[in-house]
Design a protein around this motif. Structure first.
Motif, PDB file in Angstrom:
ATOM      1  N   GLU A   1       0.834  -1.203   0.000  1.00 56.01           N
ATOM      2  CA  GLU A   1       0.000   0.000   0.000  1.00 56.01           C
ATOM      3  C   GLU A   1       0.870   1.257   0.000  1.00 56.01           C
ATOM      4  N   ALA A   2       0.279   2.365  -0.406  1.00 52.63           N
ATOM      5  CA  ALA A   2       1.017   3.625  -0.518  1.00 52.63           C
ATOM      6  C   ALA A   2       1.625   4.054   0.816  1.00 52.63           C
ATOM      7  N   ASP A   3       0.874   3.917   1.902  1.00 58.44           N
ATOM      8  CA  ASP A   3       1.413   4.336   3.195  1.00 58.44           C
ATOM      9  C   ASP A   3       2.518   3.394   3.679  1.00 58.44           C
ATOM     10  N   GLU A   4       2.450   2.125   3.303  1.00 60.07           N
ATOM     11  CA  GLU A   4       3.527   1.188   3.637  1.00 60.07           C
ATOM     12  C   GLU A   4       4.791   1.528   2.848  1.00 60.07           C
ATOM     13  N   PHE A   5       4.620   1.869   1.579  1.00 56.02           N
ATOM     14  CA  PHE A   5       5.756   2.272   0.747  1.00 56.02           C
ATOM     15  C   PHE A   5       6.429   3.512   1.335  1.00 56.02           C
TER      16      PHE A   5
END
Length: 96
Positions: free
Chosen positions: A35-39
């Motif tokens: 996910e974007a926030d994990e990236f």
């Protein structure tokens, strides 16, 4: 009922949409979605080497939430690498 998701500040630029083992068509691979926030958490914590407190402040989230995101991202990357799976990267993260 769960709490509403807090808006997160993302600024990382994703260089591509997919990482996969060489020589195997992506249609034959299991895929893991990062996910974007994990990236963003991986970028801030592991690439830019920010402290969890500073990285969390940069994203506009709590330090504990940042820690959860970072652990989840690391687990997904490790799973993809060790088990020969494709890692789908978020397309909606753009540099501010």
């Amino acid at each position: 009922m769960s709490r509403p998701k807090k808006c997160r500040h993302l600024s990382s630029c994703v260089p591509c949409s997919l990482f996969k083992p060489n020589g195997i068509p992506s249609s034959e691979l299991e895929k893991i979605q990062l996910e974007a926030d994990e990236f963003e958490a991986l970028n801030l914590g592991d690439v830019q080497k920010l402290s969890q407190l500073d990285a969390a402040a940069s994203m506009g989230i709590s330090r504990q939430t940042f820690g959860y995101l970072l652990a989840s991202a690391r687990r997904k990357v490790a799973t993809a690498v060790t088990q020969g799976q494709a890692l789908l990267l978020p397309l909606n993260v753009k540099k501010d």
